[in-house]
Write an enzyme that holds these catalytic residues in place. Sequence first.
Site, short mmCIF file in Angstrom:
data_model
loop_
_atom_site.label_atom_id
_atom_site.label_comp_id
_atom_site.label_asym_id
_atom_site.label_seq_id
_atom_site.Cartn_x
_atom_site.Cartn_y
_atom_site.Cartn_z
N ILE A 143 53.66 45.61 27.54
CA ILE A 143 54.65 46.52 26.96
C ILE A 143 55.95 45.78 26.73
O ILE A 143 56.61 45.97 25.71
CB ILE A 143 54.88 47.73 27.89
CG1 ILE A 143 53.59 48.52 28.08
CG2 ILE A 143 55.97 48.63 27.32
CD1 ILE A 143 53.71 49.70 29.03
N CYS A 201 34.38 50.80 58.50
CA CYS A 201 32.94 50.98 58.72
C CYS A 201 32.18 50.99 57.41
O CYS A 201 31.02 50.54 57.35
CB CYS A 201 32.66 52.25 59.52
SG CYS A 201 33.34 53.73 58.76
#
Lengths: 587, 329
Positions: free
Chosen positions: A34, A180
């Site tokens: 941009i 986990c």
Amino acid sequence: MAQPRYDHSMAGLGEANFEKLRTCKVLVVGAGGIGCELLKNLVLVGCEKLTVVDLDTIDVSNLNRQFLFRKKHVGKSKAVVAGEAIKRFNPNVEVEAIHGNIITNPLFKVDWFRGFDAVINALDNVDARRHVNRMCLAADKPLIEAGTTGFLGQVFCIRKGETACYECFPKPQRVVYPICTIRSTPSQPVHCVVWAKELFKLLFGDASASMLFDDPASEDKSSFGEACAAVRTTTEPAKAVGAALAALCDAEVKAQLALGTYKTAKKVPTPLSSPELTEGASSQPPSTIQNRPADWDRAVWTAPQCAAEVAEVARELLSADMKERLGSWEFDKDDEASMRFVAAAANLRCRVFHIDPLSLYEAKGVAGNIVPAIATTNAVVAGLQVLELLRLVEQKCILSKERTSLAEVGRYTYCQRFPTGRKCELLQPVALEGPQPTCYVCRNATIPVALDTNETTLQTFVDVVLKKKLGFIDPAVDKGNNGLYDSEENARNLPLTLAKLPAGGVVNQTLLCVNDFQISLEMNIEIRHKPNSDFDEKANPERVDILTGVAEEAAAPAPAAVATHLDFVQNDENAGPPAAKKARTDA
Amino acid sequence: MATFTASEEETNKVYDRQIRLWGADAQRRIQASRVLFLGLGPANVELCKNLVLAGFSATIADHRRVDAASLGYNFFADAESIGKSAAEASIGNVAELNPFADVKIGSTSSCTDAATAEKLVEGHGVVIVDVPCVKGSENERKLINEACRKSGAKFLAVRCSGDGAAAFLDLGAEHSFVVETGEGAKKTTSAPQKASYCSYADAVGVDWTIVKNKKMAQPPTPFLLDRLDALFADRPSSKKRSRDDDDFVVFAKRELEARSLGLDDAMLARHARVAGKCPAHIAAVVGGVLGQEVVKAVSGRGAPTNNVFAFDAATGAGTALFASPAKRA
């Protein structure tokens, strides 16, 4: 009398407003996709006083859209090269180009922001946008925001006290994966990619910081620890890698199965064949094949091929000239070796858990959070940003407080790929929202934060809640007139749990005031006690709820009329704020 | 301008971020396509940048001399190129944008008969016309459009002002495309669909009052202003010239009234001042939107706009309109 090059611009603005534009001091934050478009527009319409800041250097993948850069500029500072290029478009312009981090560089204090008439963001991450939003609120300067992702984009104006600020509506939080999931129960390719990055860290980087690291003295340590550690010191990379992969994808999986870890799991893993891995590690890696086809990176490697790639990377990183970097390697999607390693390791992990493995090309997109990007969307958005700037200028004075409606302040414009709505709009301007009463950034509302006050330490509160989630840089925490923490004194309180802090501790319904003078930010936080067991560890591994409504337990959804603010395209290519890359300075 | 043959692996590195968006097949079609930029007006400067960056080859056809005012939108040229033809002044910097794209100067940049139009269009898959609105430009657009319909080239005509812009698209009587829905693994591609575009002559020949969408009292302002400009440029010259004949506001009010339409005086007066004076940011918005339309058209992915795009700089709205004698799809 303005120059002929300004004819087109002046015709629309008129002489008086054009002169205001010409002398306006504008800050452009970002010189990437941009930013390049924005800088070009600004100097052509007649903005002669620009400052541009960017922390990044130029990469070859930028060249399809960041048109101020050429192949010869790869490695150089984006801000510096962009600043030079636009002088050619308009020799009258004064550009100050700074290669630096808008968040951390001590140069960019609130007073520095006060020196500008307008700030225009051309960023690609939430953290920097949040920070600039707060600085512009503190400095009371108009901020023109924009974001693009692929074909879509958005542009809007932020004016303190008149419009919603960047944080008035909740932005999607960066995803955090529970340990986990990564160590034991992956279900998506991205989990395997994260695992592969952690493995890279374990083998070649800061091992003890890896999610896969186990204390060798621990009783339930994994079976692959030694084999992995051996890779770093081996003189036979193929052999050591083969053994490590066999431990990771065969032995460890069998061990966990035997322990009953997957008794009730949806996806039960299947160990890979150790001989396949050890033999594969000595075979030829796909990346080294001569005259490989152009789309070699789109093929999905077999398990032996993956082992070969991992062994090849080990060979490269253990070679004489790379050896000294062992222990400090960090994954970088633009570093070929890191990327091949992660692709190969993720592929093996996917195979164990019956997840469709990714090609190198796909893995790179996931591992690097790559956001597809093109020149056109950035061009549209940057054009609209300048349109917003001109509207600010035309309201008599940039800093004028004389406004009668939000419509005069600006609009929120959506850039669509296809005509949308009954008006069939490709560019959809809608009315700007006003400041939200529940915003703790611009309206100083009190934020309720729920966590376990008996288990959470002050250190965790400061690091995770204040710095990471709420964006403080150097916070000071007070309870009434008692100072509980600031970085210079009271560091001794950090290891204490919140409930055990002095002045009666921090417990349910305690009100805290958090200050950060560096960024002129002050927030009131109401602590609510919620036991750790009440949190869903999978959905909320950090076990903190930051509640936007005052009364509700859960985060209040934004009203339907502005639901689309939640869709704000972030173009967030980086998982976290990147360190300023060192730029090449040779000509 | 010669280009070297690059391996696909090399180009993949540069085009990576866009290939991840529209796919390798679309990228190959883009690289096999050549665009004719007929007139290097403000929109075409932006389109040239956007499309050459994407990988299109380009022919720049504009023999008008660069003047100081055009430096306000043509960032390919500089003060030293004042007096040169726009194409010559710009070609070096255009080519530098993308060493993998072939960029050349067009020998002709205007036409007044079908044969010249056909020669101009030959060898191009896309033609974009962006020239100032003067007597004869409407006719030129029609000639180029007919040549495009004959050769199968995709046609766009655009004009920007200080108020916004209007652009017409003609992708042919039978433009084929697929529609993609969903993301990532759940992405599905439809069977090929067809869109039918009317000719430019037909598009500008329709009754203006029907060129609007629901929720609109009358056609969008930029569309009306564009059509008024076109009529005004081609207004008949009478032997007895009065001041009013050359007054755009008077002319416009008459034309609008005849169609039971209206635009306020202040707006018309402003347009008279800013027509033909397009600032860079308006060109950027229009060049970006149309650039995407060209990519959709050439890649055959995504429904292209049928058949008019109007951008109103005052409101920031960019609207798709249907200007065709055919029934709306």
